[in-house]
Design a protein around this motif. Structure first.
Motif, mmCIF file in Angstrom:
data_model
loop_
_atom_site.group_PDB
_atom_site.id
_atom_site.type_symbol
_atom_site.label_atom_id
_atom_site.label_comp_id
_atom_site.label_asym_id
_atom_site.label_seq_id
_atom_site.Cartn_x
_atom_site.Cartn_y
_atom_site.Cartn_z
ATOM 1 N N SER A 1 0.826 -1.218 0.000
ATOM 2 C CA SER A 1 0.000 0.000 0.000
ATOM 3 C C SER A 1 0.851 1.255 0.000
ATOM 4 N N GLU A 2 2.022 1.181 0.658
ATOM 5 C CA GLU A 2 2.875 2.371 0.718
ATOM 6 C C GLU A 2 3.460 2.680 -0.653
ATOM 7 N N ARG A 3 3.800 1.639 -1.424
ATOM 8 C CA ARG A 3 4.336 1.868 -2.763
ATOM 9 C C ARG A 3 3.257 2.375 -3.712
ATOM 10 N N VAL A 4 2.043 1.844 -3.583
ATOM 11 C CA VAL A 4 0.969 2.180 -4.532
ATOM 12 C C VAL A 4 0.243 3.462 -4.140
ATOM 13 N N PHE A 5 -0.148 3.564 -2.864
ATOM 14 C CA PHE A 5 -0.956 4.700 -2.432
ATOM 15 C C PHE A 5 -0.166 5.758 -1.672
ATOM 16 N N GLY A 6 1.029 5.410 -1.218
ATOM 17 C CA GLY A 6 1.821 6.349 -0.433
ATOM 18 C C GLY A 6 1.560 6.257 1.052
ATOM 19 N N ASN B 1 -10.560 2.138 -11.162
ATOM 20 C CA ASN B 1 -10.871 3.472 -10.660
ATOM 21 C C ASN B 1 -9.570 4.188 -10.307
ATOM 22 N N ARG B 2 -9.730 5.431 -9.880
ATOM 23 C CA ARG B 2 -8.553 6.252 -9.572
ATOM 24 C C ARG B 2 -8.528 6.605 -8.089
ATOM 25 N N TYR B 3 -7.302 6.644 -7.562
ATOM 26 C CA TYR B 3 -7.088 7.044 -6.181
ATOM 27 C C TYR B 3 -6.139 8.231 -6.149
ATOM 28 N N VAL B 4 -6.238 8.996 -5.072
ATOM 29 C CA VAL B 4 -5.338 10.135 -4.893
ATOM 30 C C VAL B 4 -4.197 9.698 -3.986
ATOM 31 N N HIS B 5 -2.997 9.685 -4.541
ATOM 32 C CA HIS B 5 -1.811 9.300 -3.789
ATOM 33 C C HIS B 5 -1.563 10.273 -2.643
ATOM 34 N N LYS B 6 -0.870 9.830 -1.640
ATOM 35 C CA LYS B 6 -0.583 10.677 -0.477
ATOM 36 C C LYS B 6 0.130 11.962 -0.890
ATOM 37 N N GLN B 7 0.913 11.892 -1.957
ATOM 38 C CA GLN B 7 1.637 13.078 -2.425
ATOM 39 C C GLN B 7 0.816 13.939 -3.382
ATOM 40 N N GLY B 8 -0.423 13.527 -3.648
ATOM 41 C CA GLY B 8 -1.330 14.380 -4.410
ATOM 42 C C GLY B 8 -1.586 13.990 -5.846
#
Length: 442
Positions: free
Chosen positions: A36-41, A82-89
């Motif tokens: 999850s950290e690599r994909v979503f941050g 679908n699309r997600y917003v990464h932690k870095q935006g």
């Protein structure tokens, strides 16, 4: 035989590149693998207790809720996206394989990051769109605006400009410059814009590279025609995402190549159109273009109840000058006559060369016939001054005939014919003067 040690399932899951997650019926994370950290941050600890919809792109939430309802009803999904917003935006694209477990009342999903694939597909579509726009845009301003939109869809830019280089005068102009609160720079020598100068003058010895400008980055790439720079494209990144990569440079170079080809094609078309509609010697509109402008002015005058005037000019002593001093002097004389004629009228008026030493002037939107007489006097004064050509001092005054709409005609042919008749009347009266139709000398 020594049995193999048992490895906890969660440790095995953490080795996967895809994210494996378990959520409850409300979509709240109960368990998440380390990917999850690599994909979503976000680390698994940061996600536990949050809902999937918090991270999801707002535009995808409603469609995803409908998919979740079908999954919960017993229809597993193996490929919804679908699309997600990464932690870095930034945006990440996810493809899900998801199933509902009724006994446990949880939904298990495997999330695969397909952002690179989606970006490649979008970039390829953008390449096709750029090529199509370059071949279909009717005007260059429309093409510049379309290219701006296509680039903005692919790169995080806040400004985009097109600079065209006039090598003969070492001058830059900016036909398109748009961005957050920006205005187009004024035309100036190339040296006044160092980053553009480096891009244009260094080609092909160096390739385009990002250049830092203030707190943001800009990328300049050359516009090339047959290997020669005719200008440059510049994009400036947003401060929140200042870096351009090699793929961005490659894409912008492709845009520049398509745009340069389109610019050259439009220039060639404009040149051919100009040659077809203008006298090559004096650069004035020819008879066909002058008549077209007269027709348009008549339509406006008829709709608005206004007046206009046509002045028909013939140079009184041109044949004698041409025979005495030769055609080269005669050609230079006609060119200077054209210059003085343009200086005698408003920008909204039109001058044309009808052939030989005959010229015409369209005075668009006059208040009274005396306005036409005032212009005729100005023309007589300007053309009455000596012409200095190849060491010769020459005098070449015109005879001017005037026809006014609606007083002297309703169509362009009537007005031209009557102005021509009035010109001959002025010539019969000794020349170097003007007359209104019907043969009333001034």
């Amino acid at each position: 035989m020594i049995p193999a040690p048992l490895i906890p399932h969660d440790k095995l899951l953490d080795l996967l590149l895809d994210v494996v997650c378990v959520v409850n019926k409300e979509g709240r994370f109960l368990s998440v693998s380390a990917a999850s950290e690599r994909v979503f941050g976000y680390t698994p600890e940061e996600l536990i207790g949050r809902t999937t919809f918090e991270l999801m792109h707002p535009d995808d939430r409603e469609a995803t809720r409908q998919i979740v309802e079908r999954i919960t009803a017993g229809q597993p999904s193996g490929d919804h996206e679908n699309r997600y917003v990464h932690k870095q935006g930034h945006i990440v694209y996810i493809m899900w394989s998801t199933q509902w477990f009724e006994a446990e009342q949880v939904r298990v999903g495997v999330a695969r990051d397909i952002t690179a694939r989606k970006q490649a597909e979008a970039r390829q579509a953008a390449v096709y769109a750029v090529s199509a726009a370059a071949h279909s845009a009717e005007t260059l301003p429309a093409l510049y605006q379309r290219m701006h939109c296509l680039i903005a869809q692919q790169l995080p830019i806040q400004a985009f400009s097109v600079a065209l280089y006039d090598a003969e005068h070492d001058q830059l102009s900016f036909p398109y410059h748009a961005g957050d609160g920006l205005t187009a720079p004024p035309p100036a020598p190339l040296a006044a814009y160092p980053s553009l100068a480096r891009t244009i003058r260094s080609y092909p010895q160096s390739t385009a590279k990002p250049e830092k400008s203030g707190q943001s980055h800009q990328l300049c790439v050359p516009l090339l025609h047959d290997g020669t720079p005719i200008g440059a494209l510049t994009v400036q990144s947003r401060r929140s995402n200042p870096d351009f990569n090699a793929r961005d440079t490659e894409f912008l170079n492709f845009v520049a190549s398509q745009l340069a080809t389109a610019i050259n094609r439009h220039r060639a078309h404009e040149k051919l159109s100009f040659l077809a509609q203008h006298d090559q010697l004096t650069q004035l509109p020819n008879r066909a273009l002058f008549m077209d402008r007269l027709q348009g002015a008549l339509m406006r005058a008829q709709r608005g109840g206004g007046q206009l005037a046509v002045l028909y000019l013939d140079l009184d002593s041109f044949k004698q000058i041409n025979d005495t001093y030769g055609h080269a002097v005669g050609d230079h004389l006609l060119q200077q006559v054209a210059v003085r004629l343009r200086q005698s009228v408003r920008e909204s008026d039109s001058c044309g060369r009808l052939g030989g030493d005959e010229f015409a002037v369209l005075l668009d939107s006059i208040r009274q016939r005396q306005d036409a007489a005032s212009v005729a006097k100005k023309i007589l004064s300007n053309l009455g001054s000596l012409f200095l050509i190849e060491g010769h001092s020459l005098t070449c005054t015109p005879s001017v005939g005037i026809a006014v709409y609606p007083e002297h005609g309703q169509s362009e042919r009537q007005l031209m014919h009557h102005a021509d008749n009035a010109m001959y009347a002025a010539k019969r009266n000794g020349g170097a003067g003007y007359a209104f139709f019907p043969n009333d000398p001034a």
